[in-house]
Motif scaffolding. Structure first.
Motif, PDB file in Angstrom:
ATOM      1  N   MET A   1       0.805  -1.099  -0.142  1.00 20.01           N
ATOM      2  CA  MET A   1      -0.003  -0.123  -0.038  1.00 20.01           C
ATOM      3  C   MET A   1       0.977   1.361   0.010  1.00 20.01           C
ATOM      4  O   MET A   1       1.774   1.337   0.683  1.00 20.01           O
ATOM      5  CB  MET A   1      -0.825  -0.065   1.268  1.00 20.01           C
ATOM      6  N   LYS A   2       0.496   2.052  -0.639  1.00 15.91           N
ATOM      7  CA  LYS A   2       1.401   3.393  -0.823  1.00 15.91           C
ATOM      8  C   LYS A   2       0.911   4.380   0.322  1.00 15.91           C
ATOM      9  O   LYS A   2      -0.228   4.544   0.635  1.00 15.91           O
ATOM     10  CB  LYS A   2       0.972   4.084  -2.233  1.00 15.91           C
ATOM     11  N   PHE A   3       1.970   5.002   0.675  1.00 16.14           N
ATOM     12  CA  PHE A   3       1.805   6.099   1.715  1.00 16.14           C
ATOM     13  C   PHE A   3       2.560   7.390   1.239  1.00 16.14           C
ATOM     14  O   PHE A   3       3.587   7.483   0.648  1.00 16.14           O
ATOM     15  CB  PHE A   3       2.538   5.789   2.977  1.00 16.14           C
ATOM     16  N   GLY A   4       1.935   8.450   1.489  1.00 16.30           N
ATOM     17  CA  GLY A   4       2.613   9.762   1.024  1.00 16.30           C
ATOM     18  C   GLY A   4       1.873  10.476  -0.264  1.00 16.30           C
ATOM     19  O   GLY A   4       0.866  10.272  -0.373  1.00 16.30           O
ATOM     20  N   MET A   5       2.664  11.277  -0.864  1.00 15.37           N
ATOM     21  CA  MET A   5       2.301  11.918  -2.102  1.00 15.37           C
ATOM     22  C   MET A   5       1.804  11.082  -3.332  1.00 15.37           C
ATOM     23  O   MET A   5       2.906  10.274  -3.542  1.00 15.37           O
ATOM     24  CB  MET A   5       3.035  13.216  -2.294  1.00 15.37           C
ATOM     25  N   ARG A   6       0.889  11.440  -4.021  1.00 13.00           N
ATOM     26  CA  ARG A   6       0.397  10.599  -5.242  1.00 13.00           C
ATOM     27  C   ARG A   6       1.272  11.390  -6.414  1.00 13.00           C
ATOM     28  O   ARG A   6       1.431  12.571  -6.390  1.00 13.00           O
ATOM     29  CB  ARG A   6      -1.159  10.644  -5.505  1.00 13.00           C
ATOM     30  N   LYS A   7       1.771  10.587  -7.398  1.00 10.80           N
ATOM     31  CA  LYS A   7       2.333  11.281  -8.396  1.00 10.80           C
ATOM     32  C   LYS A   7       1.114  11.761  -9.430  1.00 10.80           C
ATOM     33  O   LYS A   7       0.112  11.208  -9.742  1.00 10.80           O
ATOM     34  CB  LYS A   7       3.063  10.068  -9.175  1.00 10.80           C
ATOM     35  N   PRO A   8       1.272  13.303  -9.814  1.00 16.07           N
ATOM     36  CA  PRO A   8       0.237  13.792 -10.543  1.00 16.07           C
ATOM     37  C   PRO A   8       0.388  13.271 -12.080  1.00 16.07           C
ATOM     38  O   PRO A   8       1.349  13.125 -12.675  1.00 16.07           O
ATOM     39  CB  PRO A   8       0.436  15.310 -10.508  1.00 16.07           C
ATOM     40  N   SER A   9      -0.849  13.124 -12.641  1.00 15.63           N
ATOM     41  CA  SER A   9      -1.133  12.642 -14.047  1.00 15.63           C
ATOM     42  C   SER A   9      -1.651  13.608 -14.903  1.00 15.63           C
ATOM     43  O   SER A   9      -2.934  13.758 -14.493  1.00 15.63           O
ATOM     44  CB  SER A   9      -1.778  11.356 -13.955  1.00 15.63           C
ATOM     45  N   LEU A  10      -1.053  14.542 -15.797  1.00  7.25           N
ATOM     46  CA  LEU A  10      -1.717  15.402 -16.510  1.00  7.25           C
ATOM     47  C   LEU A  10      -2.854  14.702 -17.369  1.00  7.25           C
ATOM     48  O   LEU A  10      -4.054  15.408 -17.482  1.00  7.25           O
ATOM     49  CB  LEU A  10      -0.666  16.237 -17.300  1.00  7.25           C
ATOM     50  N   LYS A  47     -12.179  -4.076  -3.819  1.00  3.26           N
ATOM     51  CA  LYS A  47     -11.511  -2.837  -4.354  1.00  3.26           C
ATOM     52  C   LYS A  47     -11.821  -1.702  -3.951  1.00  3.26           C
ATOM     53  O   LYS A  47     -11.205  -0.705  -3.753  1.00  3.26           O
ATOM     54  CB  LYS A  47     -12.038  -2.985  -6.004  1.00  3.26           C
ATOM     55  N   SER A  48     -13.224  -1.492  -3.294  1.00  5.72           N
ATOM     56  CA  SER A  48     -13.727  -0.613  -2.560  1.00  5.72           C
ATOM     57  C   SER A  48     -12.977  -0.099  -1.432  1.00  5.72           C
ATOM     58  O   SER A  48     -12.704   1.179  -1.191  1.00  5.72           O
ATOM     59  CB  SER A  48     -15.372  -0.698  -2.384  1.00  5.72           C
ATOM     60  N   ILE A  49     -12.717  -1.226  -0.476  1.00  2.00           N
ATOM     61  CA  ILE A  49     -11.795  -0.970   0.714  1.00  2.00           C
ATOM     62  C   ILE A  49     -10.363  -0.557   0.463  1.00  2.00           C
ATOM     63  O   ILE A  49      -9.864   0.472   0.748  1.00  2.00           O
ATOM     64  CB  ILE A  49     -11.862  -2.309   1.528  1.00  2.00           C
ATOM     65  N   LYS A  52     -10.540   3.237  -0.626  1.00  2.00           N
ATOM     66  CA  LYS A  52     -10.763   3.864   0.522  1.00  2.00           C
ATOM     67  C   LYS A  52      -9.383   4.159   1.436  1.00  2.00           C
ATOM     68  O   LYS A  52      -9.066   5.346   1.920  1.00  2.00           O
ATOM     69  CB  LYS A  52     -11.867   3.480   1.568  1.00  2.00           C
ATOM     70  N   ILE A  53      -8.996   3.253   1.760  1.00  4.77           N
ATOM     71  CA  ILE A  53      -7.373   3.182   2.310  1.00  4.77           C
ATOM     72  C   ILE A  53      -6.366   4.065   1.534  1.00  4.77           C
ATOM     73  O   ILE A  53      -5.749   4.935   2.177  1.00  4.77           O
ATOM     74  CB  ILE A  53      -6.968   1.909   2.651  1.00  4.77           C
ATOM     75  N   TYR A  54      -6.278   3.675   0.245  1.00  6.94           N
ATOM     76  CA  TYR A  54      -5.457   4.608  -0.504  1.00  6.94           C
ATOM     77  C   TYR A  54      -5.748   6.024  -0.406  1.00  6.94           C
ATOM     78  O   TYR A  54      -4.801   6.930  -0.193  1.00  6.94           O
ATOM     79  CB  TYR A  54      -5.372   4.052  -1.917  1.00  6.94           C
ATOM     80  N   THR A  57      -4.478   7.432   2.710  1.00  9.24           N
ATOM     81  CA  THR A  57      -3.127   7.477   3.309  1.00  9.24           C
ATOM     82  C   THR A  57      -2.164   8.151   2.352  1.00  9.24           C
ATOM     83  O   THR A  57      -1.085   8.195   2.543  1.00  9.24           O
ATOM     84  CB  THR A  57      -2.343   5.750   3.095  1.00  9.24           C
ATOM     85  N   THR A  58      -2.888   8.747   1.119  1.00  6.78           N
ATOM     86  CA  THR A  58      -2.164   9.323   0.344  1.00  6.78           C
ATOM     87  C   THR A  58      -2.692  10.775   0.136  1.00  6.78           C
ATOM     88  O   THR A  58      -3.642  11.019   0.637  1.00  6.78           O
ATOM     89  CB  THR A  58      -2.089   8.699  -1.067  1.00  6.78           C
ATOM     90  N   PHE A  59      -1.842  11.750  -0.239  1.00  7.69           N
ATOM     91  CA  PHE A  59      -2.492  12.938  -0.673  1.00  7.69           C
ATOM     92  C   PHE A  59      -1.880  13.415  -1.984  1.00  7.69           C
ATOM     93  O   PHE A  59      -0.848  13.043  -2.487  1.00  7.69           O
ATOM     94  CB  PHE A  59      -1.983  14.028   0.453  1.00  7.69           C
ATOM     95  N   SER A  60      -2.627  14.515  -2.438  1.00  6.13           N
ATOM     96  CA  SER A  60      -2.202  14.915  -3.855  1.00  6.13           C
ATOM     97  C   SER A  60      -1.373  16.230  -3.724  1.00  6.13           C
ATOM     98  O   SER A  60      -1.406  16.991  -2.824  1.00  6.13           O
ATOM     99  CB  SER A  60      -3.559  15.443  -4.589  1.00  6.13           C
ATOM    100  N   ILE A  61      -0.588  16.487  -4.714  1.00  3.36           N
ATOM    101  CA  ILE A  61       0.080  17.819  -4.836  1.00  3.36           C
ATOM    102  C   ILE A  61      -0.724  19.173  -4.521  1.00  3.36           C
ATOM    103  O   ILE A  61      -0.515  19.817  -3.768  1.00  3.36           O
ATOM    104  CB  ILE A  61       0.864  18.034  -5.955  1.00  3.36           C
ATOM    105  N   TRP A  62      -2.136  19.011  -4.879  1.00  6.27           N
ATOM    106  CA  TRP A  62      -2.861  20.180  -4.843  1.00  6.27           C
ATOM    107  C   TRP A  62      -3.235  20.126  -3.389  1.00  6.27           C
ATOM    108  O   TRP A  62      -3.892  21.323  -3.168  1.00  6.27           O
ATOM    109  CB  TRP A  62      -3.955  20.019  -5.816  1.00  6.27           C
ATOM    110  N   ASP A  63      -3.482  19.057  -2.651  1.00  6.58           N
ATOM    111  CA  ASP A  63      -3.797  19.236  -1.207  1.00  6.58           C
ATOM    112  C   ASP A  63      -2.924  19.983  -0.428  1.00  6.58           C
ATOM    113  O   ASP A  63      -3.326  20.836   0.459  1.00  6.58           O
ATOM    114  CB  ASP A  63      -3.958  17.979  -0.671  1.00  6.58           C
ATOM    115  N   ILE A  64      -1.628  20.385  -0.955  1.00  4.19           N
ATOM    116  CA  ILE A  64      -0.525  21.243  -0.216  1.00  4.19           C
ATOM    117  C   ILE A  64      -1.080  22.662  -0.377  1.00  4.19           C
ATOM    118  O   ILE A  64      -0.920  23.531   0.602  1.00  4.19           O
ATOM    119  CB  ILE A  64       0.839  20.914  -0.809  1.00  4.19           C
ATOM    120  N   PHE A  65      -1.289  22.938  -1.443  1.00  4.35           N
ATOM    121  CA  PHE A  65      -1.800  24.405  -1.733  1.00  4.35           C
ATOM    122  C   PHE A  65      -3.218  25.012  -1.146  1.00  4.35           C
ATOM    123  O   PHE A  65      -3.608  26.055  -1.217  1.00  4.35           O
ATOM    124  CB  PHE A  65      -1.824  24.702  -3.176  1.00  4.35           C
ATOM    125  N   LYS A  66      -3.932  23.980  -0.699  1.00  2.00           N
ATOM    126  CA  LYS A  66      -5.240  24.287  -0.111  1.00  2.00           C
ATOM    127  C   LYS A  66      -5.026  24.851   1.235  1.00  2.00           C
ATOM    128  O   LYS A  66      -4.355  24.600   2.116  1.00  2.00           O
ATOM    129  CB  LYS A  66      -6.173  23.132   0.130  1.00  2.00           C
TER     130      LYS A  66
END
Length: 66
Positions: A1-10, A47-49, A52-54, A57-66
């Motif tokens: 499972m991934k933790f931390g920032m998600r890689k943005p996809s244009l 898949k739903s669970i 939800k966990i993902y 446990t992760t955040f987007s780069i845009w969440d930093i600017f909010k």
């Protein structure tokens, strides 16, 4: 499972912003339960669970600017 920032996809970001109201309206009229909350858990609980966990446990780069 991934933790931390998600890689943005244009590509995915543009796709999400350009999917039109008409397409969603047509799907909603054809598919019962389309766009309703909780349907994902009924269709695929595992898949739903995981999603939800993902999401928690992760955040987007845009969440930093909010």
């Amino acid at each position: 499972m991934k933790f931390g920032m998600r890689k943005p996809s244009l590509k995915k970001s543009i796709k999400a912003r350009t999917t039109g109201k008409l397409k969603r309206k047509i799907k909603k009229s054809i598919i019962p339960g389309y766009g309703k909350k909780g349907i994902g858990f009924i269709k695929s609980p595992k898949k739903s669970i995981e999603n939800k966990i993902y999401k928690k446990t992760t955040f987007s780069i845009w969440d930093i600017f909010k």
